[in-house]
Design an enzyme around this catalytic site. Structure first.
Site, mmCIF file in Angstrom:
data_model
loop_
_atom_site.group_PDB
_atom_site.id
_atom_site.type_symbol
_atom_site.label_atom_id
_atom_site.label_comp_id
_atom_site.label_asym_id
_atom_site.label_seq_id
_atom_site.Cartn_x
_atom_site.Cartn_y
_atom_site.Cartn_z
ATOM 1 N N LYS A 110 0.850 -1.208 0.000
ATOM 2 C CA LYS A 110 0.000 0.000 0.000
ATOM 3 C C LYS A 110 0.876 1.245 0.000
ATOM 4 O O LYS A 110 0.588 2.223 -0.681
ATOM 5 C CB LYS A 110 -0.921 0.004 1.228
ATOM 6 C CG LYS A 110 -1.961 -1.109 1.195
ATOM 7 C CD LYS A 110 -3.365 -0.537 1.043
ATOM 8 C CE LYS A 110 -4.379 -1.563 0.618
ATOM 9 N NZ LYS A 110 -4.752 -2.535 1.649
ATOM 10 N N LYS A 189 -3.469 -9.868 -9.690
ATOM 11 C CA LYS A 189 -4.453 -10.430 -8.764
ATOM 12 C C LYS A 189 -5.749 -9.622 -8.845
ATOM 13 O O LYS A 189 -5.693 -8.389 -8.888
ATOM 14 C CB LYS A 189 -3.890 -10.354 -7.333
ATOM 15 C CG LYS A 189 -4.759 -11.042 -6.304
ATOM 16 C CD LYS A 189 -4.375 -10.666 -4.894
ATOM 17 C CE LYS A 189 -5.132 -9.450 -4.437
ATOM 18 N NZ LYS A 189 -5.143 -9.168 -3.016
ATOM 19 N N LYS A 192 -10.185 -5.014 -5.782
ATOM 20 C CA LYS A 192 -10.936 -3.759 -5.945
ATOM 21 C C LYS A 192 -9.971 -2.608 -6.177
ATOM 22 O O LYS A 192 -10.232 -1.708 -6.955
ATOM 23 C CB LYS A 192 -11.760 -3.492 -4.675
ATOM 24 C CG LYS A 192 -12.940 -4.423 -4.513
ATOM 25 C CD LYS A 192 -13.397 -4.511 -3.055
ATOM 26 C CE LYS A 192 -13.652 -5.939 -2.650
ATOM 27 N NZ LYS A 192 -13.751 -6.175 -1.211
HETATM 28 P P1 TYM Z 1 -10.700 -9.038 1.701
HETATM 29 O O1 TYM Z 1 -11.978 -8.364 1.952
HETATM 30 O O2 TYM Z 1 -9.629 -8.298 0.998
HETATM 31 O O3 TYM Z 1 -10.922 -10.358 0.885
HETATM 32 C C1 TYM Z 1 -11.852 -11.328 1.310
HETATM 33 C C2 TYM Z 1 -11.380 -12.727 0.956
HETATM 34 O O4 TYM Z 1 -11.245 -12.860 -0.466
HETATM 35 C C3 TYM Z 1 -9.949 -13.368 -0.769
HETATM 36 N N1 TYM Z 1 -9.516 -12.787 -2.054
HETATM 37 C C4 TYM Z 1 -8.984 -13.512 -3.067
HETATM 38 N N2 TYM Z 1 -8.710 -14.833 -3.171
HETATM 39 C C5 TYM Z 1 -8.166 -15.257 -4.349
HETATM 40 N N3 TYM Z 1 -7.906 -14.427 -5.388
HETATM 41 C C6 TYM Z 1 -8.166 -13.103 -5.326
HETATM 42 N N4 TYM Z 1 -7.918 -12.312 -6.365
HETATM 43 C C7 TYM Z 1 -8.729 -12.587 -4.110
HETATM 44 N N5 TYM Z 1 -9.099 -11.347 -3.693
HETATM 45 C C8 TYM Z 1 -9.578 -11.492 -2.439
HETATM 46 C C9 TYM Z 1 -9.061 -12.883 0.373
HETATM 47 O O5 TYM Z 1 -7.896 -13.667 0.485
HETATM 48 C C10 TYM Z 1 -9.996 -13.039 1.556
HETATM 49 O O6 TYM Z 1 -9.987 -14.360 2.049
HETATM 50 N N6 TYM Z 1 -8.037 -9.081 5.886
HETATM 51 C C11 TYM Z 1 -9.173 -9.731 5.271
HETATM 52 C C12 TYM Z 1 -10.449 -9.568 6.076
HETATM 53 C C13 TYM Z 1 -10.347 -10.091 7.467
HETATM 54 C C14 TYM Z 1 -10.178 -11.451 7.862
HETATM 55 C C15 TYM Z 1 -10.147 -11.435 9.296
HETATM 56 C C16 TYM Z 1 -10.042 -12.643 7.162
HETATM 57 C C17 TYM Z 1 -10.422 -9.328 8.591
HETATM 58 N N7 TYM Z 1 -10.292 -10.142 9.700
HETATM 59 C C18 TYM Z 1 -9.988 -12.610 10.034
HETATM 60 C C19 TYM Z 1 -9.871 -13.833 7.909
HETATM 61 C C20 TYM Z 1 -9.846 -13.800 9.328
HETATM 62 C C21 TYM Z 1 -9.365 -9.073 3.914
HETATM 63 O O7 TYM Z 1 -8.846 -8.026 3.654
HETATM 64 O O8 TYM Z 1 -10.157 -9.672 3.079
#
Ligand code: TYM
Length: 324
Positions: A110, A189, A192
């Site tokens: 970031k 990847k 958003k």
């Molecule tokens: P977030 O909102 O960015 O993404 C949600 C989930 O989607 C998966 N993901 C992907 N997997 C494969 N290919 C992609 N292109 C792709 N884009 C997104 C992410 O790996 C994720 O599993 N930090 C987390 C949210 C969170 C969380 C937690 C997760 C907060 N607390 C506790 C697990 C446990 C996040 O930013 O997800």
């Protein structure tokens, strides 16, 4: 086994979220004790407008329910409805070395993108560790981009247990290699923040338009092509049967196939895959109070779990009425 995961409400969910994480979340429901939440505290680190975050939280909730979340069995809530997690974040912060957070690749990425980081972004992994540890989670199904966050969670929990006794459960990640990084339409990847997503519930026409824009190499129709290096083929693997895939593999390798043909089929399969859920999604839009009720019920169930571990942790570190 306790399974837990979260998704940020930072825009409409895309097929990377679905195939990388949500599909596993939904599949694990029948056999395990599942806890899933909408990570609105985390989403604040990127500074959304107040009205935006409220609407996006409801959108994520509707998407999950439409796609098959079991609202009776699975605990499903909005992260900020259980503020106990922020207290645990503080208690964990006090055993978390700054260096551990400085090494975090998503934070470094970031900054490399030119973002001026706030403290919330820096402390993001500690809040994530608290999310996982406050519910005594065993397994955390996520995409590959979250692997380091789960490693940091294990590190923090181990440090805490070494100082205060074996209180926290050490979790492990659940990542399916074949879908760990779903590519976006530009080949990076899907994310958003890169603007390269295909939304789960975008209109069929928009899905088609985006698929037609997927970046490919510049080989001519006649030339043989390598499916393993093609973004269209990588996405096709998510939705096509094994039989169909091996047919396309042959067509790639023997030449005479244009990318337009395979893109057309991918768009058809993708829109077909999500079609059965669209009707349910539309119904939920008309019954938003039901969606709010599901989240409120989930928050009650989540809270009753969270206070148990928080009480133990407070006691262990020497806080609370029983101490002193
Ligand atoms: P977030 O909102 O960015 O993404 C949600 C989930 O989607 C998966 N993901 C992907 N997997 C494969 N290919 C992609 N292109 C792709 N884009 C997104 C992410 O790996 C994720 O599993 N930090 C987390 C949210 C969170 C969380 C937690 C997760 C907060 N607390 C506790 C697990 C446990 C996040 O930013 O997800």
């Amino acid at each position: 086994m306790r399974v837990l995961s979260g998704i940020q409400p930072s825009g409409r969910l895309h097929i990377g979220n679905y195939f990388g994480a949500m599909r596993q979340h939904l599949q694990l429901q029948s056999k395990h004790d599942c806890f899933y939440f909408i990570a609105d505290f985390h989403a604040l680190t990127s500074g959304p407008r107040p009205s935006e975050i409220a609407q996006q939280t409801l959108d994520v909730a509707m998407d999950y329910i439409a796609l098959g979340l079991d609202t009776e069995k699975t605990v499903f809530w909005r992260q900020s409805d259980v503020p106990e997690v922020t207290e645990l974040t503080w208690l964990l912060s006090c055993v978390t070395p700054v260096g551990l957070l400085q090494r975090c690749t998503s934070y470094k990425d970031k900054i490399a993108q030119g973002l001026s980081p706030n403290h919330g972004l820096f402390a993001y992994p500690v809040l994530q560790a608290a999310d996982i540890l406050i519910y005594k989670s065993d397994l955390v199904p996520v995409g590959a981009d979250q692997k380091q966050h789960i490693e940091i969670t294990r590190d923090i929990a181990t440090r805490f247990n070494n100082v205060y006794g074996e209180i926290l459960t050490i979790p492990r990640e659940y990542i399916i290699e074949s879908v760990a990084i779903v590519p976006g339409i530009d080949g990076r990847k899907m994310s958003k923040s890169y603007g390269n997503t295909i939304g789960i519930f975008e209109s069929q026409n928009d899905i088609r338009k985006k698929v037609m824009k997927i970046v490919t190499d510049s080989s001519t129709v006649d030339e043989p092509k390598e499916p393993k290096e093609c973004n269209v083929f990588t996405l096709l693997k998510l939705v096509a049967s094994d039989e169909e895939l091996s047919e396309w593999e042959q067509r790639y390798r023997s030449g005479g196939m244009g990318y337009g043909q395979v893109k057309k089929r991918l768009a058809e399969l993708l829109t077909g895959y999500f079609e059965p859920y669209r009707q349910k999604r539309r119904q939920l839009e008309k019954d938003i109070n039901y969606v709010r009720q599901v989240l409120a019920d989930g928050a009650k169930r989540a809270k009753s779990e969270a206070v148990k571990i928080l009480t133990e942790v407070r006691r262990a570190v020497g806080l609370g009425a029983h101490c002193g």
